[in-house]
Design a protein around this motif. Structure first.
Motif, mmCIF file in Angstrom:
data_model
loop_
_atom_site.group_PDB
_atom_site.id
_atom_site.type_symbol
_atom_site.label_atom_id
_atom_site.label_comp_id
_atom_site.label_asym_id
_atom_site.label_seq_id
_atom_site.Cartn_x
_atom_site.Cartn_y
_atom_site.Cartn_z
ATOM 1 N N VAL A 53 -0.367 1.038 -18.528
ATOM 2 C CA VAL A 53 0.850 0.377 -18.091
ATOM 3 C C VAL A 53 1.855 0.297 -19.236
ATOM 4 O O VAL A 53 1.488 0.213 -20.407
ATOM 5 N N LEU A 54 3.102 0.326 -18.847
ATOM 6 C CA LEU A 54 4.225 0.208 -19.765
ATOM 7 C C LEU A 54 4.786 -1.195 -19.605
ATOM 8 O O LEU A 54 5.168 -1.589 -18.490
ATOM 9 N N GLY A 55 4.786 -1.944 -20.686
ATOM 10 C CA GLY A 55 5.281 -3.314 -20.636
ATOM 11 C C GLY A 55 6.510 -3.487 -21.498
ATOM 12 O O GLY A 55 6.681 -2.815 -22.512
ATOM 13 N N GLY A 56 7.347 -4.409 -21.066
ATOM 14 C CA GLY A 56 8.524 -4.757 -21.850
ATOM 15 C C GLY A 56 8.164 -5.752 -22.937
ATOM 16 O O GLY A 56 7.036 -6.234 -23.019
ATOM 17 N N ASP A 57 9.127 -6.062 -23.765
ATOM 18 C CA ASP A 57 8.896 -6.995 -24.873
ATOM 19 C C ASP A 57 8.453 -8.369 -24.395
ATOM 20 O O ASP A 57 7.723 -9.070 -25.089
ATOM 21 N N GLY A 58 8.873 -8.760 -23.194
ATOM 22 C CA GLY A 58 8.486 -10.054 -22.655
ATOM 23 C C GLY A 58 7.193 -10.031 -21.864
ATOM 24 O O GLY A 58 6.826 -11.024 -21.249
ATOM 25 N N GLY A 59 6.514 -8.873 -21.854
ATOM 26 C CA GLY A 59 5.243 -8.765 -21.161
ATOM 27 C C GLY A 59 5.344 -8.301 -19.725
ATOM 28 O O GLY A 59 4.322 -8.081 -19.074
ATOM 29 N N GLU A 60 6.555 -8.157 -19.194
ATOM 30 C CA GLU A 60 6.707 -7.703 -17.821
ATOM 31 C C GLU A 60 6.309 -6.225 -17.711
ATOM 32 O O GLU A 60 6.489 -5.457 -18.647
ATOM 33 N N LEU A 61 5.743 -5.853 -16.575
ATOM 34 C CA LEU A 61 5.335 -4.468 -16.367
ATOM 35 C C LEU A 61 6.518 -3.665 -15.849
ATOM 36 O O LEU A 61 7.181 -4.043 -14.882
ATOM 37 N N LEU A 62 6.775 -2.536 -16.515
ATOM 38 C CA LEU A 62 7.929 -1.697 -16.201
ATOM 39 C C LEU A 62 7.545 -0.368 -15.567
ATOM 40 O O LEU A 62 8.395 0.316 -14.990
ATOM 41 N N GLY A 63 6.295 0.039 -15.709
ATOM 42 C CA GLY A 63 5.853 1.314 -15.168
ATOM 43 C C GLY A 63 4.394 1.529 -15.466
ATOM 44 O O GLY A 63 3.739 0.700 -16.105
ATOM 45 N N PHE A 64 3.881 2.670 -14.982
ATOM 46 C CA PHE A 64 2.477 2.986 -15.221
ATOM 47 C C PHE A 64 2.217 4.464 -15.003
ATOM 48 O O PHE A 64 3.014 5.167 -14.386
ATOM 49 N N MET A 65 1.088 4.895 -15.533
ATOM 50 C CA MET A 65 0.594 6.238 -15.235
ATOM 51 C C MET A 65 -0.888 6.120 -14.918
ATOM 52 O O MET A 65 -1.578 5.209 -15.375
ATOM 53 N N GLY A 66 -1.339 7.078 -14.111
ATOM 54 C CA GLY A 66 -2.743 7.161 -13.761
ATOM 55 C C GLY A 66 -3.265 8.536 -14.105
ATOM 56 O O GLY A 66 -2.663 9.549 -13.743
ATOM 57 N N LEU A 67 -4.375 8.584 -14.828
ATOM 58 C CA LEU A 67 -4.977 9.835 -15.267
ATOM 59 C C LEU A 67 -6.327 10.037 -14.588
ATOM 60 O O LEU A 67 -7.070 9.087 -14.356
ATOM 61 N N ASP A 68 -6.622 11.305 -14.311
ATOM 62 C CA ASP A 68 -7.953 11.727 -13.888
ATOM 63 C C ASP A 68 -8.331 12.842 -14.852
ATOM 64 O O ASP A 68 -7.915 13.984 -14.674
ATOM 65 N N GLY A 69 -9.034 12.485 -15.914
ATOM 66 C CA GLY A 69 -9.268 13.446 -16.990
ATOM 67 C C GLY A 69 -7.934 13.790 -17.619
ATOM 68 O O GLY A 69 -7.141 12.904 -17.958
ATOM 69 N N ALA A 70 -7.646 15.086 -17.753
ATOM 70 C CA ALA A 70 -6.382 15.530 -18.340
ATOM 71 C C ALA A 70 -5.320 15.816 -17.280
ATOM 72 O O ALA A 70 -4.310 16.447 -17.565
ATOM 73 N N LYS A 71 -5.543 15.339 -16.063
ATOM 74 C CA LYS A 71 -4.537 15.501 -15.007
ATOM 75 C C LYS A 71 -3.783 14.195 -14.839
ATOM 76 O O LYS A 71 -4.371 13.131 -14.636
ATOM 77 N N LEU A 72 -2.472 14.299 -14.927
ATOM 78 C CA LEU A 72 -1.589 13.161 -14.707
ATOM 79 C C LEU A 72 -1.385 13.034 -13.204
ATOM 80 O O LEU A 72 -0.693 13.836 -12.594
ATOM 81 N N GLU A 73 -2.060 12.068 -12.609
ATOM 82 C CA GLU A 73 -2.030 11.898 -11.151
ATOM 83 C C GLU A 73 -0.903 10.992 -10.688
ATOM 84 O O GLU A 73 -0.507 11.060 -9.523
ATOM 85 N N ALA A 74 -0.394 10.155 -11.552
ATOM 86 C CA ALA A 74 0.655 9.215 -11.167
ATOM 87 C C ALA A 74 1.485 8.857 -12.384
ATOM 88 O O ALA A 74 0.939 8.641 -13.463
ATOM 89 N N LEU A 75 2.785 8.806 -12.195
ATOM 90 C CA LEU A 75 3.707 8.314 -13.222
ATOM 91 C C LEU A 75 4.882 7.689 -12.487
ATOM 92 O O LEU A 75 5.654 8.396 -11.837
ATOM 93 N N PHE A 76 4.967 6.374 -12.565
ATOM 94 C CA PHE A 76 6.013 5.651 -11.846
ATOM 95 C C PHE A 76 6.624 4.601 -12.755
ATOM 96 O O PHE A 76 5.911 3.857 -13.430
ATOM 97 N N ILE A 77 7.955 4.566 -12.744
ATOM 98 C CA ILE A 77 8.720 3.615 -13.544
ATOM 99 C C ILE A 77 9.576 2.789 -12.585
ATOM 100 O O ILE A 77 10.178 3.343 -11.656
ATOM 101 N N ALA A 78 9.640 1.481 -12.801
ATOM 102 C CA ALA A 78 10.507 0.636 -11.985
ATOM 103 C C ALA A 78 11.938 1.167 -12.077
ATOM 104 O O ALA A 78 12.400 1.497 -13.180
ATOM 105 N N PRO A 79 12.636 1.273 -10.952
ATOM 106 C CA PRO A 79 14.006 1.812 -10.990
ATOM 107 C C PRO A 79 14.913 1.116 -12.005
ATOM 108 O O PRO A 79 15.732 1.766 -12.652
ATOM 109 N N SER A 80 14.748 -0.173 -12.192
ATOM 110 C CA SER A 80 15.594 -0.903 -13.150
ATOM 111 C C SER A 80 15.296 -0.524 -14.600
ATOM 112 O O SER A 80 16.081 -0.837 -15.496
#
Length: 143
Positions: A53-80
């Protein structure tokens, strides 16, 4: 921005980020398809993937990625929080962990293709349907 391992307590917020990001970037998906995908993401994808997960300085979650081995299965960032370098940070983190990566991109999402190509990925194949057999062609990319 900071990256840390995802944990089950994050899943509710990650599902919110997934949905907001999909609505902002996947205009080819109908409301019915998004509604059908939501439980798949919540009940199957989030528990199965290695989440970061990608967090901001205040600890809020801004995005994430999901891996299955070396395959990037998910990458999503909050629109803001999009277009601020978080997606690049997550991909670079995955490369440090796994080495060269692969990723599938919806052919109908040219912005995602441009993002990955700017990071050095190249198209190495195409499927006429997505992994579940739905009529959403995928481009297969590799480092």
């Amino acid at each position: 921005m900071l990256i840390r391992e995802g944990r089950p307590a994050d899943w509710g917020r990650l599902l919110e980020i997934w949905e907001a990001s999909v609505r902002a970037t996947h205009s080819f998906l109908s409301e019915e398809v998004i509604a059908a995908l939501r439980p798949e993401v919540r009940d199957a994808a989030l528990p199965a993937l290695e989440l970061w997960v990608l967090g901001g300085d205040g600890g809020e979650l801004l995005g994430f990625m999901g891996l299955d081995g070396a395959k990037l299965e998910a990458l999503f960032i909050a629109p803001s929080s999009s277009r601020r370098g978080g997606g690049r940070m997550l991909v670079e983190h995955a490369r440090r962990l796994k080495g060269p990566l692969t990723v599938d991109v919806n052919e109908q999402n040219p912005a995602a293709l441009r993002f990955y190509e700017a990071l050095g990925f190249r198209v190495c194949g195409r499927s006429p349907v997505d992994g579940a057999g739905r009529p959403f062609p995928l481009l297969h990319l590799e480092d």
